[in-house]
Structures are given as structure tokens and as C-alpha cells.
Write a protein that holds these residues in place. Structure first.
Motif, PDB file in Angstrom:
ATOM      1  N   ASN A   1       0.829  -1.215   0.000  1.00 44.26           N
ATOM      2  CA  ASN A   1       0.000   0.000   0.000  1.00 44.26           C
ATOM      3  C   ASN A   1       0.856   1.256   0.000  1.00 44.26           C
ATOM      4  OD1 ASN A   1      -2.370  -1.450   0.011  1.00 44.26           O
ATOM      5  ND2 ASN A   1      -2.566  -1.408   2.230  1.00 44.26           N
ATOM      6  N   GLU A   2       1.885   1.268   0.833  1.00 46.11           N
ATOM      7  CA  GLU A   2       2.747   2.438   0.913  1.00 46.11           C
ATOM      8  C   GLU A   2       3.529   2.628  -0.381  1.00 46.11           C
ATOM      9  OE1 GLU A   2       2.221   0.337   3.357  1.00 46.11           O
ATOM     10  OE2 GLU A   2       1.838   1.485   5.175  1.00 46.11           O
ATOM     11  N   ALA A   3       3.918   1.536  -1.021  1.00 45.72           N
ATOM     12  CA  ALA A   3       4.631   1.650  -2.300  1.00 45.72           C
ATOM     13  C   ALA A   3       3.731   2.273  -3.362  1.00 45.72           C
ATOM     14  CB  ALA A   3       5.127   0.277  -2.748  1.00 45.72           C
ATOM     15  N   ARG A   4       2.474   1.870  -3.389  1.00 41.50           N
ATOM     16  CA  ARG A   4       1.536   2.459  -4.361  1.00 41.50           C
ATOM     17  C   ARG A   4       1.302   3.939  -4.057  1.00 41.50           C
ATOM     18  NH1 ARG A   4      -0.867  -2.596  -3.660  1.00 41.50           N
ATOM     19  NH2 ARG A   4      -2.343  -1.767  -2.164  1.00 41.50           N
TER      20      ARG A   4
ATOM     21  N   LYS B   1       2.312   9.765  -5.279  1.00 40.59           N
ATOM     22  CA  LYS B   1       2.837  11.079  -4.867  1.00 40.59           C
ATOM     23  C   LYS B   1       4.009  11.506  -5.743  1.00 40.59           C
ATOM     24  CE  LYS B   1       1.110  10.625  -0.268  1.00 40.59           C
ATOM     25  NZ  LYS B   1       0.400  11.546   0.407  1.00 40.59           N
ATOM     26  N   LEU B   2       4.825  10.541  -6.135  1.00 38.75           N
ATOM     27  CA  LEU B   2       5.928  10.866  -7.046  1.00 38.75           C
ATOM     28  C   LEU B   2       5.394  11.329  -8.391  1.00 38.75           C
ATOM     29  CD1 LEU B   2       8.433   7.959  -6.313  1.00 38.75           C
ATOM     30  CD2 LEU B   2       8.742  10.384  -5.766  1.00 38.75           C
ATOM     31  N   ALA B   3       4.313  10.716  -8.847  1.00 41.02           N
ATOM     32  CA  ALA B   3       3.710  11.098 -10.134  1.00 41.02           C
ATOM     33  C   ALA B   3       3.267  12.551 -10.112  1.00 41.02           C
ATOM     34  CB  ALA B   3       2.538  10.179 -10.468  1.00 41.02           C
ATOM     35  N   LEU B   4       2.780  13.031  -8.969  1.00 40.45           N
ATOM     36  CA  LEU B   4       2.376  14.434  -8.852  1.00 40.45           C
ATOM     37  C   LEU B   4       3.567  15.373  -9.057  1.00 40.45           C
ATOM     38  CD1 LEU B   4      -0.018  14.197  -5.772  1.00 40.45           C
ATOM     39  CD2 LEU B   4      -0.657  14.441  -8.186  1.00 40.45           C
ATOM     40  N   LEU B   5       4.751  14.872  -8.787  1.00 36.73           N
ATOM     41  CA  LEU B   5       5.969  15.663  -8.968  1.00 36.73           C
ATOM     42  C   LEU B   5       6.625  15.401 -10.318  1.00 36.73           C
ATOM     43  CD1 LEU B   5       7.494  15.048  -5.419  1.00 36.73           C
ATOM     44  CD2 LEU B   5       6.321  17.101  -6.228  1.00 36.73           C
TER      45      LEU B   5
ATOM     46  N   TYR C   1       1.081 -10.002  -1.927  1.00 44.59           N
ATOM     47  CA  TYR C   1       1.531  -8.616  -2.024  1.00 44.59           C
ATOM     48  C   TYR C   1       2.453  -8.392  -3.214  1.00 44.59           C
ATOM     49  CZ  TYR C   1      -0.745  -7.524   2.332  1.00 44.59           C
ATOM     50  OH  TYR C   1      -1.693  -7.314   3.291  1.00 44.59           O
ATOM     51  N   LEU C   2       3.255  -9.384  -3.571  1.00 41.54           N
ATOM     52  CA  LEU C   2       4.098  -9.249  -4.758  1.00 41.54           C
ATOM     53  C   LEU C   2       3.236  -9.125  -6.013  1.00 41.54           C
ATOM     54  CD1 LEU C   2       6.883 -11.831  -3.898  1.00 41.54           C
ATOM     55  CD2 LEU C   2       7.163  -9.348  -4.090  1.00 41.54           C
ATOM     56  N   ALA C   3       2.147  -9.881  -6.061  1.00 42.49           N
ATOM     57  CA  ALA C   3       1.228  -9.780  -7.200  1.00 42.49           C
ATOM     58  C   ALA C   3       0.600  -8.392  -7.253  1.00 42.49           C
ATOM     59  CB  ALA C   3       0.152 -10.860  -7.112  1.00 42.49           C
ATOM     60  N   GLN C   4       0.219  -7.855  -6.090  1.00 38.99           N
ATOM     61  CA  GLN C   4      -0.337  -6.499  -6.050  1.00 38.99           C
ATOM     62  C   GLN C   4       0.682  -5.476  -6.548  1.00 38.99           C
ATOM     63  OE1 GLN C   4      -1.773  -5.402  -2.197  1.00 38.99           O
ATOM     64  NE2 GLN C   4      -3.684  -6.540  -2.427  1.00 38.99           N
TER      65      GLN C   4
END
Length: 114
Positions: A4-7, A12-16, A73-76
Motif C-alpha cells: 500500500n505504501e509503495a503504491r 505522490k511521485l507522479a504528482l511531482l 503482495y508481490l502480485a499487487q
């Protein structure tokens, strides 16, 4: 970092205007009891056994369930993060020795090689 935190970080990086170049999944349980392998079949057969085999089954089943959770989680991550994914294994040791660091660093080096 959990899935979840990785997503969230990717968003947030995309916003930058940035994107992750690589994702590292750390402490991934080994698949010691695949259901089609002899070890997996033995573990399945031990379900419901009396002690001391019940304790052996519980220990193996814990490892199997941890691996299944890792795979979930790896699949996610693979489905939602647009970057290569490298898995680093869980090393069953109380302290990392130089040879452990060497093993992990070689895995990262080969994953990141051009």
C-alpha cells in the motif's frame, strides 16, 4: 515497504513528475513447501496429526502461509507499480554477516545491471 505504501509513494511521485525506477521487496519467505513438491505433500499430510508431528506441521504451515502472503503482495505490486521488481530473500539469521551482504548485493547488482 508494504504494498500500500509503495503504491501511495508512486502516486505522490507522479504528482511531482517522477516515477520509481525499481522496486525492491525485502525479506521474502522462500517457497519451501510448494503443494506439488514432496515437501508440500508431506506438510499437507501432517495436518491434524498428533504431537510431536502437530508442532512440525504448525511450523511448516506458518512458513507456507507467510510465503502465500508474500506472493499476494508481490502480485499487487507487480500489477500496480510500473517499475521492475526485485525480490530479496528473508535470511534466517540473527545478524547479517559479510557473506549475507555480499549475497544480497549481488542480487541487486544483477537486477540493476544495464
Amino acid at each position: 515497504m508494504p504494498a500500500n505504501e509503495a503504491r501511495e509513494l508512486q502516486d505522490k511521485l507522479a504528482l511531482l513528475g517522477l516515477a520509481p525506477e525499481h522496486v525492491v521487496a525485502n525479506q521474502i519467505y522462500p517457497d519451501r513447501f510448494p503443494s506439488s513438491a514432496p515437501a508440500g505433500k508431506v506438510l499437507t499430510a501432517l495436518a491434524g496429526a498428533a504431537e510431536p508431528l502437530a508442532s512440525l506441521h504448525a511450523h511448516g504451515d506458518l512458513a507456507r502461509s507467510r510465503r502465500a502472503l508474500n506472493e499476494h503482495y508481490l502480485a499487487q505490486l507487480s500489477a500496480s507499480i510500473r517499475a521492475p521488481l526485485t525480490e530479496l530473500p528473508l535470511l534466517f539469521t540473527p545478524r547479517l554477516a559479510p557473506e549475507h551482504i555480499e549475497t544480497l548485493s549481488k542480487k541487486l547488482e544483477s537486477a540493476w545491471a544495464p
